[in-house]
Design a protein around this motif. Structure first.
Motif, short mmCIF file in Angstrom:
data_model
loop_
_atom_site.label_atom_id
_atom_site.label_comp_id
_atom_site.label_asym_id
_atom_site.label_seq_id
_atom_site.Cartn_x
_atom_site.Cartn_y
_atom_site.Cartn_z
N HIS A 1 26.06 48.96 39.34
CA HIS A 1 26.27 48.11 40.51
C HIS A 1 27.69 48.28 41.03
CE1 HIS A 1 26.08 44.74 43.25
NE2 HIS A 1 24.82 44.52 42.92
N SER A 2 27.82 48.39 42.35
CA SER A 2 29.14 48.61 42.94
C SER A 2 29.97 47.34 43.01
CB SER A 2 28.99 49.19 44.35
OG SER A 2 28.29 48.27 45.19
N LEU A 3 29.35 46.19 42.74
CA LEU A 3 30.04 44.89 42.79
C LEU A 3 30.59 44.61 44.17
CD1 LEU A 3 32.02 45.01 39.40
CD2 LEU A 3 29.67 44.30 39.81
N GLY A 4 29.84 44.98 45.19
CA GLY A 4 30.28 44.75 46.56
C GLY A 4 30.36 43.27 46.89
N HIS A 5 31.23 42.95 47.85
CA HIS A 5 31.48 41.56 48.21
C HIS A 5 30.22 40.85 48.68
CE1 HIS A 5 33.08 38.17 50.63
NE2 HIS A 5 34.03 38.18 49.72
N GLN B 1 39.14 53.69 37.55
CA GLN B 1 40.08 52.83 38.28
C GLN B 1 39.39 52.07 39.40
OE1 GLN B 1 43.10 55.60 39.49
NE2 GLN B 1 43.97 55.80 37.43
N ASN B 2 38.46 52.72 40.08
CA ASN B 2 37.74 52.07 41.16
C ASN B 2 36.90 50.90 40.63
OD1 ASN B 2 36.68 51.96 44.00
ND2 ASN B 2 34.77 52.41 42.93
N MET B 3 36.22 51.13 39.51
CA MET B 3 35.41 50.05 38.93
C MET B 3 36.31 48.93 38.42
SD MET B 3 32.70 48.52 38.22
CE MET B 3 31.45 49.70 38.73
N LEU B 4 37.44 49.28 37.84
CA LEU B 4 38.37 48.25 37.36
C LEU B 4 38.85 47.38 38.51
CD1 LEU B 4 40.05 46.97 35.13
CD2 LEU B 4 41.77 48.77 35.46
N LYS B 5 39.14 48.03 39.63
CA LYS B 5 39.57 47.29 40.82
C LYS B 5 38.47 46.34 41.28
CE LYS B 5 40.92 48.03 45.66
NZ LYS B 5 41.15 49.06 46.72
N GLN B 6 37.24 46.80 41.30
CA GLN B 6 36.12 45.97 41.72
C GLN B 6 35.91 44.79 40.77
OE1 GLN B 6 36.04 47.22 44.77
NE2 GLN B 6 33.82 47.06 44.84
N VAL B 7 36.05 45.05 39.47
CA VAL B 7 35.89 43.98 38.47
C VAL B 7 36.96 42.92 38.64
CG1 VAL B 7 36.02 43.46 36.00
CG2 VAL B 7 34.72 45.45 36.79
N VAL B 8 38.21 43.35 38.79
CA VAL B 8 39.32 42.40 38.95
C VAL B 8 39.14 41.60 40.24
CG1 VAL B 8 41.81 42.19 39.34
CG2 VAL B 8 40.94 43.74 37.57
N ASN B 9 38.73 42.25 41.32
CA ASN B 9 38.50 41.54 42.59
C ASN B 9 37.42 40.49 42.44
OD1 ASN B 9 40.43 42.99 43.96
ND2 ASN B 9 38.99 44.45 44.86
#
Length: 448
Positions: A361-365, A405-413
């Motif tokens: 899952h991309s964890l989109g907003h 890094q992209n997934m980490l950014k999405q998780v933190v967001n």
């Protein structure tokens, strides 16, 4: 027994061998794959060329063709005409695509081609925009289009790059003309067209499942076991929220009966946005039986926009119930599609879980509201629940680091956004707390 909640996104299907990117669907729908196959058949002696190379050549040919089709379209004259659109652009593009040979022309297939104004919009956007991002995020595209038509005072498409200012202007005019209806309720007309478009996507997913069934089911079995079993766990009780339209409860039961997913007990399974086989009588009868119903329609696939994007600017962030875009929100679409027809109250989420797993899952907003509800349900700030997020691993180190890094950014967001709703519990520190308590893990797909 370990109790786990698994949230599945499109990366799961891709990992299991299905071509389910939106771009794959568009290439298939608008004839690029058809042209590529014709090119490939003429070069039978060349065995080492990958199909993707033929796709690239076919794509270039189609782009040149469609650019001329759009340039020849006098959209200003059409807008000045006081008559209704009456599907004019649908017929215009359909005729052009047929003439070019971009549509299947099998005399054995009597099914009518369902072409919609949304097809026109996606085709035109693909030609007039500088990048293909518009094909990567269909739900954002829907939001922009309905906003342009139903809330014309807003500056939509400002974050997209067009090949020129005139191209942007022409695209907006085409969008407006597509839904130039002399009706009282334009929003309903747009939604009706969208539902037709969604059913075509369902048809494509069914085609993928049929073509790759054997490999897909084998990969699904392996992947489910890999991401749910870790350490010395003997058995798992699993609850699944599947954002895909493919793998459904009927298929999972098929795997279970053949002992392909031994030691996995499925407590509940929901395809939150509908299923590709929504109109299959066998699957409908099975799901009705296990959920204790004599009859019941199944929810077709839906594309919905995030309700957050149409909140009123008031301090309390109350939904503007007069906003005509509300009928396109995921909340509305879920109720309208009767998603609970593939669930029952007996098979509901457990009160506690040991682990929440996010795979593919991309964890989109646009899906934050789902996740925030689950985080509330399982009280992730104060409980012992573990959160595992998987990112797509690559063999090349640089690509792998970027993916991580992209997934980490999405998780933190995602977690930071959720933390802002927990002001009484210092929610802004939720990431730190989960890390310190060893309850937050970022894992590569290849090492699950």
């Amino acid at each position: 027994m370990e109790r786990e909640l698994l949230i599945i996104g499109n990366g799961f299907d891709l990992q299991c061998g299905l071509k389910t990117h939106y771009k794959d669907f568009f290439f298939d729908r608008y004839g690029i794959n058809l042209i590529a196959r014709k090119m490939q058949s003429k070069e039978k002696d060349i065995k080492n060329r990958p199909f993707s190379e033929y796709q690239e050549e076919a794509e270039k040919d189609v782009v040149v063709f469609l650019r001329k089709v759009i340039n020849d379209l006098d959209i200003d004259r059409l807008l000045q005409n006081n008559t209704n659109a009456n599907g004019y652009l649908v017929n215009y593009f359909l005729q052009k695509l047929r003439k070019k040979g971009l549509l299947e022309n099998d005399p054995k297939v009597k099914e009518k081609i369902e072409f919609t104004n949304w097809d026109v919009i996606f085709l035109v956007a693909y030609i007039l925009m500088e990048q293909t991002l518009y094909w990567n995020d269909v739900e954002k595209a829907i939001f922009d289009v309905v906003s342009l038509v139903l809330k014309p005072d807003q500056d939509e498409f400002s974050d997209y790059s067009f090949i020129s200012d005139s191209a942007k202007s022409k695209f907006k005019k085409i969008v407006k003309y597509c839904f130039k209806e002399n009706r009282k309720d334009t929003a309903s007309a747009m939604l009706d067209a969208l539902k037709k478009f969604e059913k075509q996507f369902a048809k494509y997913i069914r085609k993928q499942l049929h073509e790759h069934k054997k490999i897909y089911l084998a990969e699904v079995s392996n992947l489910l076991k890999k991401i749910t079993f870790r350490g010395d766990i003997d058995s798992v009780e699993l609850d699944v929220i599947n954002f895909n339209y493919s793998l459904d409860e009927y298929t999972v039961n098929y795997l279970k009966e053949r002992k392909a997913i031994s030691n996995i007990s499925v407590n509940s399974w929901v395809n939150i946005h509908g299923i590709a086989y929504w109109n299959n009588s066998t699957i409908r009868a099975y799901l009705n039986k296990i959920h204790g119903r004599e009859y019941g329609a199944l929810p077709a696939p839906i594309f919905g926009i995030d309700g957050h994007d149409i909140l009123s600017p008031s301090k309390n962030k109350i939904l503007d119930l007069d906003d005509p875009r509300i009928i396109f929100t995921k909340s509305y679409r879920l109720i309208d599609s009767q998603i609970n027809t593939i669930r029952d109250k007996k098979h509901k989420f457990p009160s506690t879980v040991n682990k929440m797993i996010f795979y593919g899952h991309s964890l989109g907003h646009a899906d934050y509201s789902y996740f925030e509800t689950l985080f509330d349900l399982y009280k992730i700030f104060d409980s012992n629940v573990e959160l595992n997020f998987y990112y797509h691993a690559h063999s090349q180190n640089l690509r792998n680091r970027k993916s991580e890094q992209n997934m980490l950014k999405q998780v933190v967001n995602l977690l930071t956004s959720y933390g802002e709703t927990l002001t009484d519990q210092h929610g802004e520190n939720i990431v730190n707390r989960l890390v310190l308590e060893q309850r937050l893990n970022l894992l590569p797909t290849s090492k699950c």
